[in-house]
Scaffold this active site. Structure first.
Site, PDB file in Angstrom:
ATOM      1  N   THR B 186    -104.351 120.730  24.292  1.00 38.88           N
ATOM      2  CA  THR B 186    -103.223 121.093  25.144  1.00 38.88           C
ATOM      3  C   THR B 186    -102.483 122.223  24.469  1.00 38.88           C
ATOM      4  O   THR B 186    -102.354 122.252  23.251  1.00 38.88           O
ATOM      5  CB  THR B 186    -102.227 119.922  25.289  1.00 38.88           C
ATOM      6  N   GLU B 331    -103.567 114.857  28.772  1.00 39.36           N
ATOM      7  CA  GLU B 331    -103.490 113.543  28.126  1.00 39.36           C
ATOM      8  C   GLU B 331    -103.853 112.403  29.085  1.00 39.36           C
ATOM      9  O   GLU B 331    -103.938 111.254  28.692  1.00 39.36           O
ATOM     10  CB  GLU B 331    -102.069 113.310  27.575  1.00 39.36           C
ATOM     11  N   LYS B 439     -78.251 116.222  29.922  1.00 40.85           N
ATOM     12  CA  LYS B 439     -77.636 114.908  29.701  1.00 40.85           C
ATOM     13  C   LYS B 439     -76.126 115.070  29.608  1.00 40.85           C
ATOM     14  O   LYS B 439     -75.611 115.497  28.584  1.00 40.85           O
ATOM     15  CB  LYS B 439     -78.216 114.255  28.447  1.00 40.85           C
ATOM     16  N   TRP B 444     -77.984 111.874  33.855  1.00 38.99           N
ATOM     17  CA  TRP B 444     -78.921 112.986  33.829  1.00 38.99           C
ATOM     18  C   TRP B 444     -78.721 113.897  35.032  1.00 38.99           C
ATOM     19  O   TRP B 444     -78.523 113.443  36.171  1.00 38.99           O
ATOM     20  CB  TRP B 444     -80.375 112.458  33.839  1.00 38.99           C
TER      21      TRP B 444
END
Lengths: 542, 542
Positions: B186, B331, B439, B444
């Site tokens: 990756t 992944e 945040k 959020w």
């Protein structure tokens, strides 16, 4: 060097958890044996499976312990599938249509500690009780109000009471994916029934393959009604594949007549149903007689035995319903092949497509399949050569429960007992059972092909062909015929009728007219019996 | 108690063997980097994969050894997938679009003993050679006549010569299904690339799931063209799923422009193609400009980043092509979710369906997925709450190659780095990247939502939102805006424009007008850079 991916076992509990989490409000609808329609969701089913898991724990059911079922297709049977396997015990589905002695044998051989039964089978259970002393508790699949009366069933529990007295707080355990999950006995024509012990791994892998577009093609847009019973090879794995895909599940209970099925087809917007040919023949007659047309059904999966070509064609032409031919057996979980087209077939004429559709289909990835001759030599994929069908793969049996019958494998492959051709495109067509094929001078003759030809004669009601000992050829075919009432046909006329329609050396050496032929409980010709009966028959050519 | 099913490992070699045996004449068609169209069958591919297996043996490639590829989507790359993994070695696909230093790092880190490359990458390989002393041989994917000239590449072999000098008599070995099969790095925005080491088991399970009707829906009636490169997470697993299903495979080589793709779509009767949004945007423009309409394409799978709603709608309305939104990452092998409807959605209006289609889809069975807040607490499936997306399952990474980056898991789950909502039907919608979410006072704020709103202003060319330190709220959003040429808009006008369209506390604390914004090589906003740049920015509210 090993890969570095997560080590997550394939467990049956993960199927119902998936359905709960991502298809929580999708319905499971059941026609109950005690009457009425029951309707709930995957979330409900998961919740009650967890209650059952706690209940089984309280009853001290341990890892690997067998819990039997004598039950129709209902939501409760579905919960037992997940609750029992989920805790690491073995869900043992029993065919209630077997003779009571066979059922008792199976329960005792499996050493079922508990047996769950639908109340329609209360009388059967009463008969079983004295012969099954190992069963600690009998669990009636109903509420207290429907419990069988009298005291002939000891240690009787009502399923609803049982699970309702337990919390749904339960975490499914993680264990080896090769752990036994369920058990199903095959009823062979000879010897005692033998148990096939499935694993979590085999079940989950089979559920993936069965849902593939070239398998049963299942998605969250489907509503699936299994007519095939959940006591018959896990209803062809559908209870697992619907949870995997989030399809709606419609369970017909004990009422499998055309009218009852059609009602559910319409009310539950069923898209796919699955069963044996006789079910679809009777449905077809029902639809035709009543002038009905199912409005949502797209696919009928047919298995168990070969689908008559006319049946496939009628559903297609009259109702726009695709009949998908599938093949397998208990030892194969059960799916081995399914019949869908390839891209190159899509442009074929209806007649050419029909020729493909009557075959049993192509192997799903995961099932290795080959046909071999008497010496075990692999035969070509030419659509002509026929031989014993051997299979192997992660959802094929390695040995029977408790080692019954010794090692069933031949060089690591399972001999299915079927004889078939394979064409260049990989489509298999069953031509016979291995034990019924006639071995004449080292070559094989298909008994079924000759039978199909014989019944085409207008005077013939039923026909059977068996191999009879012959001093020169080892075996030669003998044709047994039941004439239609009031019809006449002679030995010479029968042979003459067949003469130019098959290879000369396939022509039976003799014809015997009989009044009846022996059949199995499921209506198949009992050729073992016939072979015994004609064991000493002397052919005119001998 | 264990089940008694066959113990058969899930191996990649069984995929190509299945395709050979039951789809032997189904075609694999490639546009070659050296020019021309190459056409052969699964049987040919299997034969040449076996030749390659023998060749690798002769080159002394051992179990677990890494063989690199710098290659386009062609039949040769397909053979390498099967030949290398089949013998138990590791097929290491390398992205040739990375910087040469990164590629050299990856080859050295993986310790590739051999690297196979398309001749279009000859100059790149010449550049790599001095930095990759561990590579024993460089194998050009061509015949001798197309070998790169000169002597800058030592130990150079021509792939065609190599395999043609070996027999096709080869039996694929059986080994542990957890054996490493392939490796893909990756390219994160920070730190060195990290390798994901797939196993045979993870690959085969992923191939099953990807082919499901609610995955990519692959069958033997499909002709599949992966635009997504085979060096990018195994082309989303398509080279495996096509063999599993017997779909025709069409490989576009190096030419991915609209015209070249359309040519193959038509000539090869392509039914499904897969790629990133930019590919489909350029295809759409091409189709519209030329007034073309693909005659066989039914599905375009879109992944890599979110598909613009207008793109999905245009393909549907103008071309009758369904765009299937999918989501995943290296992944995850890569598939996690795919967007298909449930039965209850089929009757919805087009507008209502569009609202579902723009989401990234539902998890495939095999991928467990949840969203959690900053404390790891699971959030509800209400379509509103958004949190970090965590996944686990048998085709999800457990750790990176050679342990790079330590344990990437959080309590056994892999944090994807994406932030999303999950609705009651299980559809996930990505709202942000974890590291870009702002945040503010423990709550959020989605940077992407504010950016999408800002670019809706007629004077805005591009916008970025980042969190900037704030003494009271920890972080507060700062909006960075590039104005369109010649257009005017003030800080107050921007804020006013957004005021009634988002929650009050989401409104940026400040707006800064800039001339340019930093991007990654693939065109994504490089927010790490922006956060550095504005690290000391003092908000007026601070």
């Amino acid at each position: 060097m090993l890969g570095q991916m997560m080590n997550m076992p394939l467990l049956i509990s993960s199927l119902i958890r998936h359905a709960d989490e991502f298809h929580g409000d999708t319905e499971i609808v059941s026609r109950l044996p005690e009457g009425g329609i029951h309707r709930y969701t995957y979330s409900d089913a998961h919740r009650r499976s967890r209650q059952l898991a706690n209940a089984l724990g309280a009853l001290d059911v341990r890892n690997g312990e067998r819990v039997g079922t004598l039950a129709w297709n209902t939501h409760r049977h579905f919960e037992i599938y997940y609750g029992v396997s989920g805790i690491g015990a073995v869900c043992h589905t029993i065919n209630p249509r077997l003779f009571p002695e066979q059922i008792a044998y199976i329960i005792n051989h499996a050493e079922d500690s508990h047996v769950c039964f639908d109340i329609t089978f209360a009388a059967l259970v009463e008969e079983l009780v004295p012969h099954c002393p190992g069963v600690k508790r009998w669990i009636a699949l109903c509420g207290r109000e429907h419990l069988p009366k009298g005291d002939k069933i000891p240690n009787l529990l009502a399923y609803e009471d049982l699970i309702n007295s337990h919390s749904d707080a339960y975490e499914w355990p993680e264990f080896d994916e090769n752990t036994a999950s369920s058990l199903c006995y095959t009823s062979g024509t000879t010897g005692n029934p033998k148990g096939v012990l499935f694993s979590h791994r085999s079940t989950v892998l089979h559920a993936y393959a069965a849902a593939l577009p070239d398998g049963l093609n299942l998605s969250a847009r489907d509503s699936v009604l299994p007519v095939v019973p959940m006591f018959h090879v896990n209803a062809w794995g559908l209870p697992y594949s619907v949870a995997l895909t989030g399809a709606k599940f419609v369970l017909p209970g004990a009422q499998l007549d055309g009218n009852s099925l059609c009602e559910l087809f319409e009310s539950e917007r069923v898209t796919l149903s699955a069963g044996v040919p006789t079910i679809w023949l009777s449905l077809l007659q029902h639809l035709q007689a009543k002038g009905l047309k199912p409005s949502t059904v797209k696919t009928l999966v047919i298995g168990g035995s070969a689908a008559p070509p006319a049946l496939i064609r009628s559903f297609d032409e009259q109702f726009g319903i695709t009949v998908v031919h599938a093949w397998g057996m208990t030892e194969m979980s059960p799916l081995g092949t399914a019949n869908t087209f390839k891209q190159k077939h899509l442009a074929l004429s209806a007649a050419e497509k029909d020729k493909i559709r009557v075959k049993q289909g192509r192997p799903l990835y995961g099932v290795q399949l080959k046909i071999v001759d008497g010496e075990g030599k692999e035969l070509p994929h030419d659509g002509k050569a026929f031989g014993d069908v051997l299979v192997r793969g992660p959802w094929i049996v390695a040995s029977y429960y408790k080692g019954e019958g010794g090692n069933p494998l031949r060089d690591g492959w399972f001999p299915t007992g079927d004889v078939a051709t394979l064409d260049a495109d990989g489509y298999m067509q069953i031509t016979d059972r291995s034990k019924d094929v006639i071995k004449s001078g080292g070559e094989w003759i298909s008994s079924i092909d000759i039978e199909n030809l014989a019944v085409a004669h207008p005077s013939v009601a039923e026909a059977a062909v068996i191999g009879v000992a012959h001093p020169k050829w080892d075996e030669r075919p003998l044709l047994l015929v039941i004439r239609k009432p009031g019809m006449e046909v002679t030995r010479e006329q029968m042979l003459e009728f067949m003469r130019d329609k098959i290879a000369k050396w396939w022509l039976p050496d003799d014809v015997v007219f009989v009044d009846s032929l022996p059949h199995t409980a499921t209506g198949k010709l009992l050729k073992t019996k016939l072979r015994e009966q004609f064991h000493d028959y002397r052919l005119p050519t001998a």
